[in-house]
Design an enzyme around this catalytic site. Structure first.
Site, PDB file in Angstrom:
ATOM      1  N   LYS A   1      -1.716  -2.381   7.611  1.00 19.81           N
ATOM      2  CA  LYS A   1      -0.902  -2.475   6.397  1.00 19.81           C
ATOM      3  C   LYS A   1      -1.798  -2.979   5.273  1.00 19.81           C
ATOM      4  CE  LYS A   1       3.415  -4.589   4.753  1.00 19.81           C
ATOM      5  NZ  LYS A   1       4.638  -5.258   5.232  1.00 19.81           N
TER       6      LYS A   1
ATOM      7  N   GLY B   1       3.690   3.674   2.290  1.00 13.00           N
ATOM      8  CA  GLY B   1       2.946   3.760   1.034  1.00 13.00           C
ATOM      9  C   GLY B   1       1.657   2.968   1.084  1.00 13.00           C
TER      10      GLY B   1
ATOM     11  N   ASP C   1      15.199   1.274   5.678  1.00 12.38           N
ATOM     12  CA  ASP C   1      13.812   1.636   6.006  1.00 12.38           C
ATOM     13  C   ASP C   1      13.068   0.472   6.668  1.00 12.38           C
ATOM     14  OD1 ASP C   1      14.340   1.039   3.065  1.00 12.38           O
ATOM     15  OD2 ASP C   1      12.239   0.482   3.200  1.00 12.38           O
ATOM     16  N   ASN C   2      13.696  -0.698   6.681  1.00 10.27           N
ATOM     17  CA  ASN C   2      13.073  -1.839   7.353  1.00 10.27           C
ATOM     18  C   ASN C   2      13.781  -2.169   8.672  1.00 10.27           C
ATOM     19  OD1 ASN C   2      11.201  -2.098   5.300  1.00 10.27           O
ATOM     20  ND2 ASN C   2      12.401  -3.616   4.174  1.00 10.27           N
TER      21      ASN C   2
HETATM   22  P1  AMP Z   1       8.699  -2.754   1.479  1.00 10.75           P
HETATM   23  O1  AMP Z   1       9.646  -3.349   0.504  1.00 10.75           O
HETATM   24  O2  AMP Z   1       7.390  -3.511   1.620  1.00 10.75           O
HETATM   25  O3  AMP Z   1       9.317  -2.458   2.803  1.00 10.75           O
HETATM   26  O4  AMP Z   1       8.245  -1.372   0.837  1.00 10.75           O
HETATM   27  C1  AMP Z   1       9.124  -0.369   0.406  1.00 10.75           C
HETATM   28  C2  AMP Z   1       8.347   0.893   0.179  1.00 10.75           C
HETATM   29  O5  AMP Z   1       7.370   0.707  -0.857  1.00 10.75           O
HETATM   30  C3  AMP Z   1       7.570   1.386   1.379  1.00 10.75           C
HETATM   31  O6  AMP Z   1       7.554   2.779   1.326  1.00 10.75           O
HETATM   32  C4  AMP Z   1       6.214   0.813   1.143  1.00 10.75           C
HETATM   33  O7  AMP Z   1       5.201   1.506   1.846  1.00 10.75           O
HETATM   34  C5  AMP Z   1       6.069   0.971  -0.353  1.00 10.75           C
HETATM   35  N1  AMP Z   1       5.141  -0.005  -0.924  1.00 10.75           N
HETATM   36  C6  AMP Z   1       5.307  -1.328  -1.047  1.00 10.75           C
HETATM   37  N2  AMP Z   1       4.240  -1.902  -1.639  1.00 10.75           N
HETATM   38  C7  AMP Z   1       3.366  -0.913  -1.907  1.00 10.75           C
HETATM   39  C8  AMP Z   1       2.072  -0.861  -2.526  1.00 10.75           C
HETATM   40  N3  AMP Z   1       1.465  -1.940  -2.960  1.00 10.75           N
HETATM   41  N4  AMP Z   1       1.500   0.344  -2.634  1.00 10.75           N
HETATM   42  C9  AMP Z   1       2.090   1.476  -2.188  1.00 10.75           C
HETATM   43  N5  AMP Z   1       3.297   1.489  -1.623  1.00 10.75           N
HETATM   44  C10 AMP Z   1       3.939   0.308  -1.468  1.00 10.75           C
HETATM   45 MG    MG Z   2       9.340  -1.623   4.386  1.00  5.65          MG
END
Ligand code: AMP
Ligand code: MG
Length: 488
Positions: free
Chosen positions: A113, A92, A252-253
């Site tokens: 990122k 995202g 997903d991580n």
């Molecule tokens: P994360 O918890 O950072 O692994 O993110 C979980 C999901 O949310 C992933 O698909 C990320 O790309 C998306 N995501 C997290 N923060 C953002 C943001 N600020 N804008 C867009 N997508 C985000």
């Molecule tokens: Mg992630």
């Protein structure tokens, strides 16, 4: 040394069918500036320090200036988040620029990122804030220096572009490098859509490139799954041994290569606390420190499930069946090495009893183990520097007497053991308060020197580096109020 412009791109992921990603360009940010870069990571791309600080390089790392050969895209994936399946996640805010082939023939995917919105951003702004970018940059490189598999971080660039979280903050971008960013969730997304072909395609792609020994097997998929489980077991053993808590172990991580991936609200243990929850948003403690090996096992069942179209349920469950033993063996081996003990025998008992003592007395984990490297095994030795860390002196003395007796019985030489133990017990880890100090200076004063100092120091975590001794100390009182959440 080649220039950034002469990097050779060969973008295998971009040659996969469009089902796996969305083609998207980074959204430019105004006036990017370099916060810090990692010379070791730059060397993976055959780039030297002078190349990293050029204004053109900074523009590229900000997503403002693409290079010939780059094919930018956001990868699709899904995942189980806090136990619940979320059918569409995807990058995202991370955008893959392409895959660089270095002079040694290695392929390194380059991803920024915080590069702006993608079709997978859902409600998000596609950005990352300076504070979380500093944490990801520092920890990626610190983990690598600790010998723990991780995605790498090439550089952080910042911009005054405002980003709205709980407060207004500023944007930053981290350039990450990895052989691949494929996750467990990259397979899950197609399983839940009932699409078998993409699962097979992605498995073939990952096997051919990253598990090449398997590609000639008549049926490579079960062995592939088994090897992912073994790499994951090894990674969990390393996290537990060093005292690292990831904080958001959603599927997903989880990297298909067994790398530490996606640094959010992670934390290293200060005082040894098995129930430590580093993520302020994880109120149920699902991802508490001592849960991590079991969570990884659970995550592997989700990967196995996603691969069931390629094998029977029994085969899939057998393929991940070795995980618990593989984890225990790897963990005990690492812990025995940290204690300077042979694997097996009474070592496990001595280690577990020490951990119990540390937990009961809330002793600093890293400091205790580093001081243990100087343990005097002579009968009756007091070992004051170590003993002083433990409130319950009688309990410490009882454990120390057993430990000393075991060492004497093995004919262990204190000096030699100390040298070997110092290569297993880091003096320096990325303690929360150290990151926080660097972040505050960066955010409040535009002073990035502390970020770079920490980066340099953590590149040699096992070395004494006496000029940095203060960075090895227990956290100050103010550190207790630091809260780290998913907001980033
Ligand atoms: P994360 O918890 O950072 O692994 O993110 C979980 C999901 O949310 C992933 O698909 C990320 O790309 C998306 N995501 C997290 N923060 C953002 C943001 N600020 N804008 C867009 N997508 C985000
Ligand atoms: Mg992630």
């Amino acid at each position: 040394m080649p220039s950034l412009e002469s990097l050779h791109f060969d973008n295998a992921f971009a040659r996969l069918p469009e089902a796996f990603y969305a083609r998207v360009c980074p959204t430019p940010v105004p006036d990017p500036y370099l916060v810090c870069h990692s010379p070791d990571a730059a060397a993976l791309l055959d780039l030297d320090a002078a190349e990293m600080t050029r204004p053109e390089t900074i523009q590229t790392l900000a997503g403002n200036r693409l290079l010939p050969g780059m094919e930018t895209l956001a990868a699709l994936y899904a995942g189980h988040q806090f136990g619940h399946y979320v059918p569409q996640l995807g990058d995202g805010r991370a955008i893959l620029l392409g895959e660089v082939k270095n002079a040694r023939g290695e392929g390194w995917e380059m991803q920024i990122k915080g590069a702006g919105r993608t079709p997978y951003s859902r409600g998000g702004d596609g950005r990352a804030v300076l504070r979380s970018s500093i944490r990801e940059f520092l920890c990626s490189e610190a983990m690598h220096a600790l010998g723990i598999p991780s995605t790498r971080a090439l550089a952080i660039v910042g911009s005054d572009h405002p980003v709205y979280r709980e407060d207004v903050e500023t944007a930053a971008l981290v350039t990450r490098l990895a052989p691949s960013f494929v996750r467990f969730g990259s397979f899950e997304v197609f399983y839940y859509r009932n699409q078998v072909e993409p699962i097979r395609h992605l498995a073939d792609y990952v096997i051919a490139r990253y598990y090449p020994d398997l590609k000639n097997l008549a049926d490579p998929y079960p062995e592939f799954l088994r090897q992912v489980a073994l790499r994951t077991a090894e990674l969990m053993a390393q996290w537990q041994a060093v005292g690292f808590s990831h904080g958001v172990m959603n599927t997903d991580n989880m990297s298909i290569l067994g790398l530490t991936l996606d640094y959010g609200p992670f934390g290293f243990l200060d005082a040894f606390d098995p129930g430590y929850v580093c993520n302020h948003s994880d109120s149920g403690g699902r991802y508490a420190f001592d849960q991590q090996p079991d969570v990884a096992a659970w995550n592997l069942t989700k990967l196995a499930q996603a691969l069931v179209p390629l094998m029977s349920v029994e085969t899939a469950s057998q393929a991940i069946g070795e995980y618990p033993q593989a984890f225990s063996r790897a963990y005990l081996e690492r812990m025995a090495a940290k204690f300077g003990l042979p694997p097996g025998g009474e070592s496990a008992g001595l280690v577990m009893d020490a951990l119990h003592l540390l937990a009961q007395n809330r002793v600093d984990y890293t400091l205790f183990l580093r001081r243990l490297c100087d343990f005097d095994s002579t009968a009756g030795a007091l070992n004051s520097p170590l003993r002083d860390l433990v409130l319950d002196r009688a309990a410490f003395d009882a454990w120390a007497a057993r430990y000393a007796a075991a060492l004497r019985q093995q004919g262990s030489n204190d000096t030699e053991r100390g040298t070997s133990m110092r290569a297993h017990n880091p003096k320096y880890i990325l303690r929360n308060h150290l990151a926080e100090t660097a972040i505050r200076r960066a955010a409040d004063e535009r002073d990035y020197s502390e970020v770079c100092r920490l980066h340099t120091l953590l590149t040699h975590p096992f070395d004494e580096q006496p000029q940095y001794a203060a960075y090895a100390a227990e956290p100050p009182d103010w550190a207790r109020t630091i809260e780290v959440s998913c907001s980033s």
